[in-house]
Design an enzyme around this catalytic site. Structure first.
Site, short mmCIF file in Angstrom:
data_model
loop_
_atom_site.label_atom_id
_atom_site.label_comp_id
_atom_site.label_asym_id
_atom_site.label_seq_id
_atom_site.Cartn_x
_atom_site.Cartn_y
_atom_site.Cartn_z
N GLU A 28 0.95 -1.16 0.23
CA GLU A 28 0.15 0.14 -0.02
C GLU A 28 0.94 1.19 -0.11
O GLU A 28 1.90 1.31 0.68
CB GLU A 28 -0.91 0.00 1.21
CG GLU A 28 -1.91 1.14 1.41
CD GLU A 28 -2.54 0.87 2.89
OE1 GLU A 28 -2.13 0.05 3.79
OE2 GLU A 28 -3.46 1.84 3.22
N LYS A 53 -9.56 2.20 -1.76
CA LYS A 53 -9.89 1.54 -0.60
C LYS A 53 -11.09 2.19 -0.01
O LYS A 53 -11.20 3.21 0.08
CB LYS A 53 -8.47 2.02 0.26
CG LYS A 53 -8.73 1.36 1.54
CD LYS A 53 -7.46 1.50 2.39
CE LYS A 53 -7.19 0.85 3.82
NZ LYS A 53 -6.16 1.43 4.38
N CYS A 68 -5.28 -3.36 2.29
CA CYS A 68 -5.01 -3.15 3.68
C CYS A 68 -6.34 -3.49 4.52
O CYS A 68 -6.59 -4.63 4.67
CB CYS A 68 -4.10 -2.23 4.15
SG CYS A 68 -3.26 -2.46 5.59
N VAL A 86 -0.07 -2.14 10.77
CA VAL A 86 0.59 -1.78 12.06
C VAL A 86 0.14 -2.64 13.11
O VAL A 86 0.68 -2.93 14.08
CB VAL A 86 0.19 -0.24 12.48
CG1 VAL A 86 1.10 0.73 11.37
CG2 VAL A 86 -1.23 -0.20 12.30
C1 ACM Z 1 -4.07 -0.12 7.07
O1 ACM Z 1 -5.23 -0.21 6.72
N1 ACM Z 1 -3.02 0.52 6.60
C2 ACM Z 1 -3.80 -0.55 8.27
#
Ligand code: ACM
Length: 268
Positions: free
Chosen positions: A38, A109, A142, A169
């Site tokens: 990402e 996203k 992510c 994370v």
């Molecule tokens: C994330 O969606 N970068 C944790």
């Protein structure tokens, strides 16, 4: 089909340097599909929206994507990568599929994570599936891992491989993706970054451990946490066509959408 990932440590704000690192790593690669993290070129932890906008790129005029497309052209390769997308006054945390002939699809996203909500616009692209060398691939980014509807939706659209650029994370995703691949019988490539974004507002450390999972939730390979790794493996995407989990159970045709109305409604 030869699929893989390149796990690395993007340096915050150093778009050209990060691109150079990717080009060098993939210059002589023999693969059909490589997934990058990402926000692979900008870094992740923007201090505000203005900073994000200053680093984001318009895909129609993006030196980064142009260079990746040229790389794909030299190596007959497709790449899925996260990038910060600027478009008509908005800025998205996007994933792009590029190939030898250009941009093939952009996914924005849908599920923004934590402070991303302060800087990015939420994605507005419906889920969809693209064909790469005869194989159906879907993209998610992510934190979409925490919404099983995404992987299931892509599976229902025929995805055989889920490409999953990440900047994780937390520590839950890798295990969760084993389940996504078990319950959908698909392959998934989760490419995470490692290292730290040390910014005026604080520090985030990314957890690495990129992985490739096969249908049935079988872990093919997982990287170490804090190291560069280019990993490529040969898979048979047709394995993802078999949705049988017992002799009498098929994960797609046994579904009961007549009883799932709540899934299509907001809970508030
Ligand atoms: C994330 O969606 N970068 C944790």
């Amino acid at each position: 089909m030869r699929i893989g990932y390149f796990q690395f440590r993007p340096l915050f704000g150093k778009v050209e340097k990060n691109l150079e690192k990717v080009i060098t790593a993939l210059e002589s690669v023999e693969a059909d599909l490589i997934v990058l993290p990402e926000l692979a070129f900008t870094g992740y932890y923007f201090k505000d929206r203005q900073e994000l906008i200053s680093l984001a790129e318009d895909p129609d005029d993006s030196p980064t994507l142009k260079n990746l497309i040229e790389l794909c052209n030299r190596n007959n390769l497709h790449i899925v990568t996260g990038f910060a997308e600027r478009s008509s006054g908005k800025v998205f945390n996007s994933s792009v599929l590029v190939g030898p002939n250009g941009i093939e699809h952009i996914y924005r996203k849908l599920h923004l994570f934590n402070e991303e909500k302060n800087t990015f616009d939420p994605g507005d692209t419906p889920l969809s599936v693209q064909t790469v060398k005869g194989t159906r691939i879907g993209m998610m980014v992510c934190f979409d891992w925490a919404f099983p509807e995404v992987a299931r939706g892509l599976t229902l659209m025929g995805a055989e491989i889920i490409c999953h650029p990440s900047n994780l994370v937390l520590t839950f995703c890798q295990k969760a993706m084993l389940t996504r691949c078990l319950e959908n019988r698909v392959f998934a490539v989760t490419t995470n970054r490692f290292g730290v974004d040390n910014r005026p507002q604080g520090e985030l450390k990314f957890t690495g451990k990129s992985q490739i999972v096969a249908p049935g939730g079988i872990l093919i390979h997982r990287a170490a946490s804090q190291t560069n790794e280019l990993f490529i493996t040969e898979i048979d995407p047709a394995e993802a066509k078999n949705k049988s989990i017992t002799p009498l159970n098929d994960l797609l045709s046994d579904r009961r959408p007549d009883c799932y109305d709540a899934l299509l409604k907001n809970s508030q």
